[in-house]
Motif scaffolding. Structure first.
Motif, PDB file in Angstrom:
ATOM      1  N   SER A  29      50.609 -24.606  -6.105  1.00 26.92           N
ATOM      2  CA  SER A  29      51.329 -25.865  -5.928  1.00 26.92           C
ATOM      3  C   SER A  29      51.835 -26.319  -7.287  1.00 26.92           C
ATOM      4  CB  SER A  29      50.395 -26.925  -5.331  1.00 26.92           C
ATOM      5  OG  SER A  29      50.854 -28.230  -5.584  1.00 26.92           O
ATOM      6  N   THR A  30      53.084 -26.749  -7.357  1.00 29.23           N
ATOM      7  CA  THR A  30      53.598 -27.276  -8.628  1.00 29.23           C
ATOM      8  C   THR A  30      52.831 -28.529  -9.037  1.00 29.23           C
ATOM      9  OG1 THR A  30      55.325 -28.581  -7.520  1.00 29.23           O
ATOM     10  CG2 THR A  30      55.919 -26.351  -8.246  1.00 29.23           C
ATOM     11  N   MET A  31      52.364 -29.301  -8.064  1.00 32.26           N
ATOM     12  CA  MET A  31      51.599 -30.501  -8.390  1.00 32.26           C
ATOM     13  C   MET A  31      50.276 -30.136  -9.058  1.00 32.26           C
ATOM     14  SD  MET A  31      52.326 -33.095  -5.189  1.00 32.26           S
ATOM     15  CE  MET A  31      51.982 -34.557  -6.171  1.00 32.26           C
ATOM     16  N   ASP A  32      49.606 -29.118  -8.535  1.00 34.27           N
ATOM     17  CA  ASP A  32      48.343 -28.691  -9.137  1.00 34.27           C
ATOM     18  C   ASP A  32      48.559 -28.187 -10.559  1.00 34.27           C
ATOM     19  OD1 ASP A  32      46.965 -29.370  -6.866  1.00 34.27           O
ATOM     20  OD2 ASP A  32      46.904 -27.331  -6.059  1.00 34.27           O
ATOM     21  N   GLU A  33      49.674 -27.478 -10.781  1.00 35.28           N
ATOM     22  CA  GLU A  33      49.975 -26.998 -12.129  1.00 35.28           C
ATOM     23  C   GLU A  33      50.164 -28.166 -13.095  1.00 35.28           C
ATOM     24  OE1 GLU A  33      50.057 -23.856 -13.355  1.00 35.28           O
ATOM     25  OE2 GLU A  33      49.317 -23.186 -11.398  1.00 35.28           O
ATOM     26  N   VAL A  34      50.861 -29.209 -12.654  1.00 32.64           N
ATOM     27  CA  VAL A  34      51.069 -30.372 -13.522  1.00 32.64           C
ATOM     28  C   VAL A  34      49.748 -31.086 -13.784  1.00 32.64           C
ATOM     29  CG1 VAL A  34      52.187 -32.617 -13.743  1.00 32.64           C
ATOM     30  CG2 VAL A  34      53.482 -30.674 -12.878  1.00 32.64           C
ATOM     31  N   HIS A  35      48.913 -31.209 -12.763  1.00 28.43           N
ATOM     32  CA  HIS A  35      47.595 -31.819 -12.978  1.00 28.43           C
ATOM     33  C   HIS A  35      46.846 -31.080 -14.097  1.00 28.43           C
ATOM     34  CE1 HIS A  35      47.065 -34.940  -9.960  1.00 28.43           C
ATOM     35  NE2 HIS A  35      47.568 -34.156  -9.023  1.00 28.43           N
ATOM     36  N   GLY A  36      46.847 -29.754 -14.034  1.00 29.86           N
ATOM     37  CA  GLY A  36      46.139 -28.977 -15.040  1.00 29.86           C
ATOM     38  C   GLY A  36      46.723 -29.150 -16.429  1.00 29.86           C
ATOM     39  N   LEU A  37      48.040 -29.152 -16.525  1.00 29.48           N
ATOM     40  CA  LEU A  37      48.696 -29.307 -17.822  1.00 29.48           C
ATOM     41  C   LEU A  37      48.512 -30.721 -18.369  1.00 29.48           C
ATOM     42  CD1 LEU A  37      51.910 -27.284 -16.962  1.00 29.48           C
ATOM     43  CD2 LEU A  37      50.228 -26.666 -18.708  1.00 29.48           C
ATOM     44  N   ALA A  38      48.496 -31.707 -17.478  1.00 25.99           N
ATOM     45  CA  ALA A  38      48.259 -33.088 -17.920  1.00 25.99           C
ATOM     46  C   ALA A  38      46.874 -33.225 -18.527  1.00 25.99           C
ATOM     47  CB  ALA A  38      48.429 -34.050 -16.747  1.00 25.99           C
ATOM     48  N   LYS A  39      45.887 -32.635 -17.884  1.00 27.06           N
ATOM     49  CA  LYS A  39      44.517 -32.718 -18.397  1.00 27.06           C
ATOM     50  C   LYS A  39      44.365 -31.945 -19.707  1.00 27.06           C
ATOM     51  CE  LYS A  39      42.529 -33.505 -13.827  1.00 27.06           C
ATOM     52  NZ  LYS A  39      42.330 -34.945 -14.073  1.00 27.06           N
ATOM     53  N   ALA A  40      45.276 -30.978 -19.937  1.00 21.99           N
ATOM     54  CA  ALA A  40      45.256 -30.227 -21.195  1.00 21.99           C
ATOM     55  C   ALA A  40      45.997 -30.958 -22.309  1.00 21.99           C
ATOM     56  CB  ALA A  40      45.862 -28.847 -20.983  1.00 21.99           C
ATOM     57  N   GLY A  41      46.585 -32.124 -21.979  1.00 19.69           N
ATOM     58  CA  GLY A  41      47.205 -32.943 -23.015  1.00 19.69           C
ATOM     59  C   GLY A  41      48.712 -32.889 -23.098  1.00 19.69           C
ATOM     60  N   CYS A  42      49.381 -32.320 -22.094  1.00 26.07           N
ATOM     61  CA  CYS A  42      50.845 -32.256 -22.134  1.00 26.07           C
ATOM     62  C   CYS A  42      51.450 -33.656 -22.060  1.00 26.07           C
ATOM     63  CB  CYS A  42      51.370 -31.396 -20.988  1.00 26.07           C
ATOM     64  SG  CYS A  42      51.208 -29.630 -21.304  1.00 26.07           S
ATOM     65  N   LEU A  43      52.633 -33.776 -22.628  1.00 27.26           N
ATOM     66  CA  LEU A  43      53.286 -35.072 -22.746  1.00 27.26           C
ATOM     67  C   LEU A  43      53.987 -35.472 -21.456  1.00 27.26           C
ATOM     68  CD1 LEU A  43      54.916 -34.692 -26.287  1.00 27.26           C
ATOM     69  CD2 LEU A  43      52.775 -35.865 -25.700  1.00 27.26           C
ATOM     70  N   GLU A  44      54.181 -36.763 -21.314  1.00 27.33           N
ATOM     71  CA  GLU A  44      54.964 -37.315 -20.216  1.00 27.33           C
ATOM     72  C   GLU A  44      56.352 -36.687 -20.201  1.00 27.33           C
ATOM     73  OE1 GLU A  44      55.719 -41.767 -18.600  1.00 27.33           O
ATOM     74  OE2 GLU A  44      56.167 -41.456 -20.718  1.00 27.33           O
ATOM     75  N   GLY A  45      56.851 -36.429 -18.998  1.00 32.77           N
ATOM     76  CA  GLY A  45      58.173 -35.828 -18.852  1.00 32.77           C
ATOM     77  C   GLY A  45      58.129 -34.352 -18.541  1.00 32.77           C
ATOM     78  N   LEU A  46      56.950 -33.737 -18.678  1.00 30.99           N
ATOM     79  CA  LEU A  46      56.770 -32.325 -18.335  1.00 30.99           C
ATOM     80  C   LEU A  46      57.215 -32.062 -16.900  1.00 30.99           C
ATOM     81  CD1 LEU A  46      55.196 -29.467 -18.631  1.00 30.99           C
ATOM     82  CD2 LEU A  46      53.332 -30.718 -17.529  1.00 30.99           C
ATOM     83  N   ILE A  47      57.877 -30.924 -16.684  1.00 30.73           N
ATOM     84  CA  ILE A  47      58.297 -30.513 -15.344  1.00 30.73           C
ATOM     85  C   ILE A  47      57.776 -29.108 -15.074  1.00 30.73           C
ATOM     86  CG2 ILE A  47      60.258 -30.012 -13.830  1.00 30.73           C
ATOM     87  CD1 ILE A  47      61.897 -31.913 -15.584  1.00 30.73           C
ATOM     88  N   VAL A  48      57.242 -28.899 -13.886  1.00 35.35           N
ATOM     89  CA  VAL A  48      56.876 -27.566 -13.409  1.00 35.35           C
ATOM     90  C   VAL A  48      57.746 -27.250 -12.199  1.00 35.35           C
ATOM     91  CG1 VAL A  48      55.093 -26.164 -12.314  1.00 35.35           C
ATOM     92  CG2 VAL A  48      54.515 -27.585 -14.287  1.00 35.35           C
ATOM     93  N   ILE A  49      58.423 -26.110 -12.269  1.00 38.26           N
ATOM     94  CA  ILE A  49      59.323 -25.663 -11.203  1.00 38.26           C
ATOM     95  C   ILE A  49      58.822 -24.316 -10.698  1.00 38.26           C
ATOM     96  CG2 ILE A  49      61.721 -25.098 -10.618  1.00 38.26           C
ATOM     97  CD1 ILE A  49      62.514 -26.641 -13.203  1.00 38.26           C
ATOM     98  N   ALA A  50      58.912 -24.089  -9.399  1.00 34.41           N
ATOM     99  CA  ALA A  50      58.486 -22.807  -8.838  1.00 34.41           C
ATOM    100  C   ALA A  50      59.494 -22.315  -7.810  1.00 34.41           C
ATOM    101  CB  ALA A  50      57.109 -22.926  -8.201  1.00 34.41           C
ATOM    102  N   GLU A  51      59.629 -21.007  -7.762  1.00 31.77           N
ATOM    103  CA  GLU A  51      60.451 -20.393  -6.723  1.00 31.77           C
ATOM    104  C   GLU A  51      59.691 -20.360  -5.400  1.00 31.77           C
ATOM    105  OE1 GLU A  51      63.965 -18.864  -5.295  1.00 31.77           O
ATOM    106  OE2 GLU A  51      63.567 -19.564  -7.326  1.00 31.77           O
ATOM    107  N   ASN A  52      58.391 -20.111  -5.489  1.00 33.93           N
ATOM    108  CA  ASN A  52      57.536 -20.075  -4.302  1.00 33.93           C
ATOM    109  C   ASN A  52      56.265 -20.865  -4.582  1.00 33.93           C
ATOM    110  OD1 ASN A  52      58.841 -17.679  -2.671  1.00 33.93           O
ATOM    111  ND2 ASN A  52      58.607 -16.926  -4.761  1.00 33.93           N
ATOM    112  N   GLN A  53      55.769 -21.558  -3.573  1.00 32.84           N
ATOM    113  CA  GLN A  53      54.427 -22.120  -3.679  1.00 32.84           C
ATOM    114  C   GLN A  53      53.694 -21.833  -2.372  1.00 32.84           C
ATOM    115  OE1 GLN A  53      54.611 -26.294  -4.667  1.00 32.84           O
ATOM    116  NE2 GLN A  53      55.462 -26.881  -2.699  1.00 32.84           N
ATOM    117  N   ILE A  54      52.452 -21.418  -2.513  1.00 34.92           N
ATOM    118  CA  ILE A  54      51.710 -20.952  -1.342  1.00 34.92           C
ATOM    119  C   ILE A  54      50.723 -21.991  -0.827  1.00 34.92           C
ATOM    120  CG2 ILE A  54      51.971 -18.518  -1.931  1.00 34.92           C
ATOM    121  CD1 ILE A  54      49.197 -18.575  -3.161  1.00 34.92           C
TER     122      ILE A  54
END
Length: 256
Positions: A29-54
């Motif tokens: 899930s792109t949302m799960d990827e953003v959650h993980g990156l946010a907890k790792a300290g990524c800045l506001e405005g980060l975008i995760v895009i996927a061709e497929n999500q399962i």
């Protein structure tokens, strides 16, 4: 060149949204990827895009099924808790305007978070927040748009379709994403003045004063929409005369 590389090459005119773009062929899930990156300290405005999500998801835990060729992305936002209620209306406006600019297809907004074209659902928005010690850490905004579907899924509450069905030309994903992100950046810069955004959203919904048939979970309701407040809640005066307030649900029919 994939559409995300084309977007990066051409550039987007934003200050916050899209300062980092992560593209994946397949994710849970792109949302799960953003959650993980946010907890790792990524800045506001980060975008995760996927061709497929399962393991995509929609409102109330529903599965969000997709296939290659559609537009699936999530954005990391860190607003003040005072303005969290305006995020979903703001994003809905930005996506609808972006679609109109990129495709000339008119998108209708359906309360609370559906994107519709000629009574067909073509996309949706989901927000998830992270709170720690009663303090809002961040919000993940997930956006899914059907651009082309090999099969139209069935749904008992509404028809499902895709943008290419209604567009005169094949939808350019890079141009569509660019329009949405630039709109989002512009509106987000004005989030500390939420009233005009709410008013624009309510005008686009266009259901205050209309009568609706409405499902909330297993319960069925019918009556007149008498307000939508700045928390996004819908006030329904039922045929019995009782007024009830709802934060979510499925509108089945709108009539005068």
């Amino acid at each position: 060149m994939d559409y995300v590389s084309q977007l990066v090459k051409n550039g987007i005119r934003t200050k916050i949204i899209g300062n980092q773009i992560h593209y994946y062929e397949t994710v849970g899930s792109t949302m799960d990827e953003v959650h993980g990156l946010a907890k790792a300290g990524c800045l506001e405005g980060l975008i995760v895009i996927a061709e497929n999500q399962i393991a995509g998801r929609g409102r109330t835990g529903r599965n969000w099924m997709s296939e290659p060729g559609n537009l699936l992305f999530s954005v990391l936002l860190k607003p003040s808790v005072d303005y969290i209620s305006v995020l979903q209306p703001m994003i809905a406006i930005c996506v609808a305007k972006g679609i109109s600019s990129a495709t000339n297809v008119k998108v209708d907004l359906k309360w609370p978070n559906d994107l519709m074209v000629e009574s067909n659902k073509i996309g949706g928005i989901l927000l998830e927040s992270s709170v720690r010690d009663n303090i809002l850490e961040y919000v993940v905004a997930g956006i899914g748009l059907n651009l082309k579907l090999s099969e139209k899924p069935s749904n008992e509450n509404y028809d499902i379709s895709d943008l290419n069905t209604f567009s005169d030309n094949a939808v350019n994903r890079s141009e569509l994403l660019k329009e949405i992100l630039e709109n989002l950046d512009s509106y987000y810069s004005r989030i500390n003045d939420p009233s005009p955004i709410f008013e624009e959203w309510k005008n686009l919904l266009g259901i205050v004063g209309s009568h609706i048939r409405f499902n909330s979970g297993e319960e069925k309701h019918e009556g007149e929409v008498i307000y939508i407040d700045e928390n996004g809640s819908l006030g329904l005066k039922e045929t019995s005369g009782q007024v009830k307030e709802f934060m979510t649900g499925d509108i089945l029919e709108v009539y005068e």
